[in-house]
Structures are given as structure tokens and as C-alpha cells.
Design an enzyme around this catalytic site. Structure first.
Site, PDB file in Angstrom:
ATOM      1  N   ASP A  11       0.852  -1.181   0.000  1.00 43.50           N
ATOM      2  CA  ASP A  11       0.000   0.000   0.000  1.00 43.50           C
ATOM      3  C   ASP A  11       0.894   1.239   0.000  1.00 43.50           C
ATOM      4  O   ASP A  11       2.074   1.170   0.363  1.00 43.50           O
ATOM      5  CB  ASP A  11      -0.900  -0.028   1.239  1.00 43.50           C
ATOM      6  CG  ASP A  11      -1.928   1.084   1.240  1.00 43.50           C
ATOM      7  OD1 ASP A  11      -2.470   1.396   0.163  1.00 43.50           O
ATOM      8  OD2 ASP A  11      -2.181   1.653   2.311  1.00 43.50           O
ATOM      9  N   ASP A  13      -0.215   4.993   0.970  1.00 46.51           N
ATOM     10  CA  ASP A  13      -0.431   5.888   2.110  1.00 46.51           C
ATOM     11  C   ASP A  13      -0.428   5.101   3.418  1.00 46.51           C
ATOM     12  O   ASP A  13      -1.138   4.108   3.565  1.00 46.51           O
ATOM     13  CB  ASP A  13      -1.759   6.631   1.953  1.00 46.51           C
ATOM     14  CG  ASP A  13      -1.726   7.613   0.793  1.00 46.51           C
ATOM     15  OD1 ASP A  13      -0.958   8.579   0.870  1.00 46.51           O
ATOM     16  OD2 ASP A  13      -2.445   7.390  -0.195  1.00 46.51           O
ATOM     17  N   LYS A 182      -9.812  -2.574  -3.011  1.00 45.39           N
ATOM     18  CA  LYS A 182      -9.718  -3.221  -1.704  1.00 45.39           C
ATOM     19  C   LYS A 182     -10.924  -2.847  -0.841  1.00 45.39           C
ATOM     20  O   LYS A 182     -11.351  -1.694  -0.877  1.00 45.39           O
ATOM     21  CB  LYS A 182      -8.428  -2.779  -1.001  1.00 45.39           C
ATOM     22  CG  LYS A 182      -7.151  -3.145  -1.727  1.00 45.39           C
ATOM     23  CD  LYS A 182      -5.916  -2.614  -1.012  1.00 45.39           C
ATOM     24  CE  LYS A 182      -5.831  -1.108  -1.037  1.00 45.39           C
ATOM     25  NZ  LYS A 182      -4.592  -0.581  -0.416  1.00 45.39           N
ATOM     26  N   ASP A 207      -1.400  -0.866   5.942  1.00 47.19           N
ATOM     27  CA  ASP A 207      -1.579  -0.262   7.263  1.00 47.19           C
ATOM     28  C   ASP A 207      -3.008  -0.391   7.770  1.00 47.19           C
ATOM     29  O   ASP A 207      -3.321   0.111   8.845  1.00 47.19           O
ATOM     30  CB  ASP A 207      -1.186   1.217   7.233  1.00 47.19           C
ATOM     31  CG  ASP A 207      -2.169   2.062   6.435  1.00 47.19           C
ATOM     32  OD1 ASP A 207      -2.475   1.680   5.274  1.00 47.19           O
ATOM     33  OD2 ASP A 207      -2.641   3.087   6.955  1.00 47.19           O
TER      34      ASP A 207
END
Length: 264
Positions: A11, A13, A182, A207
């Protein structure tokens, strides 16, 4: 775990960057991936930007990621629609990242009897466009959305994102969208195909438990949760599934790209 070389989906961010700043160790991690010859893609549910735009954004933070190593929910959506109905048509609410991806797979963008209404993220949702989308869906157009994220960040605070607008349209039409991004594992599988790798030897780093880890597990990937973004160690415990590994940040994988579980 295996002598097979690992490939990586990560990912963006919260893992590599945070609020336009480099996460410490992210540049070294990508350098190690390149040096080892590992295949990798940077994933994002954000459909606003093209890979070229995102490359420029990452360069400003100090990360050099080639366009071809960036995979967005817009690209996944375009590939999905092309597989379902090649050379189709769509009414689009979204930005250049989404419209460019659809054009590149041969789609025609129209507000007259489209095959699909495709909802993506934009900073300027228009009541007129939303109304048009509702009427087209009510008239038979199929409803697709790039991702279910209800909000997005901004310097001023939260912004309504794709999931919130999709809920409005769904309430008005009684038609639920099909979300491509996602946590739909379709996003992961399309990334695997783009990368040319197999799930058994691919790692998903994210995250968020609810999107990154969830979709990674459903796609059969090993998963790593980093605590440098949204999910915390405490919040992760509330989910009925667990990542393969929990680490503080991407820096904890330095020196371990050939075997990320060596010191786990």
C-alpha cells in the site's frame, strides 16, 4: 519459508508515505527490492490520479517509483470492465485517473445509455452528475464503484469519498454497486496478473486491517500489517483474522526482503 524469491504488493499511504512525507526507511526498502531483483507494485485505492501523477507525488517525497510499478483501483476497475464487456461504454463520476484508465482499455465515456455507471473519487462531487447517475442506474445501467472507502483525508479534515457517494446512489436506486478496489480480492488478483507472480510467494504490506490485510488474506497472500498508518496493534486484535506479521514500520523489513519472515 521458501527458497523462492518473494514478490511484494505494498500500500502507499500509511506504508511508504504519510501526509505527503516519506515514512522513514521506505526509500531504503524500495532500493533493497530493486537490488534483489524482487518484483513489486505500489497499490492504492485512490482513483483520482494516474500512475504518472502518483509517480510525481512520490518523487516529491523522495521515492522514485516507476509508473509501471503503480497499481490503482482505477486501473483495476478498467481491467475488470474490459474483461466483462470489451469496448463498452460508461458514465463516469471521477477524475483523470479513472477516465484515462477507461479510455486506455477502449471504453467510450457517455451519458446516453451507457453499459455502466462508474463511480470513483473526486474532490468536486456534483449534484448534477450524481442525479444523472441515479437516473441512468434506474434506467438499467450497471453500477460499479472503484472502492468502498467512505472518507478521504485532506489538510482541512475528512472529505466524503467514493463509499459515501455510493451509499447515497444506492439508497436512491435500490441498486448496490460492485466495488473493485480493496478489500475486494479482485484488486489483489489483478495486481498479481499485472506483476506476473503467484499468490503463494507474494507479500501484501498495508496499514489497514479492513482493506489491505483483509483483501490480501482473501487473495491467498501472506500479509504484513505496519503500525505507521491507520490500524493499531490494539485495533487489529478486534478482527477475526490476523496478518502473518505485525511490524512497526516498513523499516523493520530492511535487510529481510529475500526472506521477510526470517526474524519473525
Amino acid at each position: 519459508m521458501s527458497d523462492q524469491q518473494w514478490s511484494y504488493l505494498t500500500d502507499m499511504d500509511g506504508v511508504l508515505v504519510h501526509e505527503e512525507h516519506l515514512v522513514p526507511g521506505a526509500d531504503e526498502f524500495l532500493a533493497e527490492l530493486r537490488a534483489s531483483g524482487a518484483k513489486f507494485l505500489v497499490l492504492t485505492n485512490n482513483s483520482i490520479y494516474t500512475p504518472r501523477d502518483l509517480r510525481a507525488r512520490l518523487l516529491r517525497t523522495g521515492l522514485d517509483v516507476p509508473e509501471e510499478a503503480i497499481w490503482t483501483s482505477a486501473l483495476a476497475t478498467a481491467r475488470f470492465l474490459h474483461s466483462q464487456r470489451p469496448n463498452g461504454s460508461a458514465f463516469v463520476i471521477g477524475e483523470a485517473g479513472l477516465t484515462t484508465a477507461l479510455h486506455e482499455v477502449g471504453y467510450v465515456l457517455t451519458d446516453t445509455e451507457p453499459d455502466y455507471v462508474v463511480l470513483g473519487e473526486t474532490r468536486t462531487y456534483s449534484f448534477t452528475s450524481i442525479t444523472r447517475a441515479i437516473r441512468l442506474i434506474d434506467g438499467g445501467a450497471r453500477f460499479i464503484a472503484t472502492n468502498p472507502d467512505p472518507t478521504g483525508p485532506s489538510r482541512e479534515g475528512l472529505l466524503p469519498a467514493t463509499g459515501s457517494i455510493a451509499a447515497l446512489i444506492e439508497r436512491a436506486t435500490g441498486r448496490s454497486p460492485y466495488y473493485v478496489g480493496k478489500p475486494n480480492p479482485l484488486m489483489m488478483r489483478s495486481a498479481l496478473r499485472a506483476l506476473g507472480t503467484h499468490s503463494e510467494h507474494t507479500l501484501m504490506i498495508g496499514d489497514r486491517m479492513d482493506t489491505d490485510v483483509h483483501s490480501g488474506i482473501e487473495a491467498g497472500l501472506s500479509t504484513v500489517l505496519v503500525l505507521s498508518g491507520i490500524s493499531t496493534r490494539e485495533s487489529a486484535e478486534r478482527y477475526p483474522f490476523r496478518p502473518t506479521l505485525v511490524i512497526n514500520s516498513i523499516a523493520d523489513l530492511l535487510g529481510r526482503v529475500k526472506d521477510p519472515f526470517a526474524a519473525a
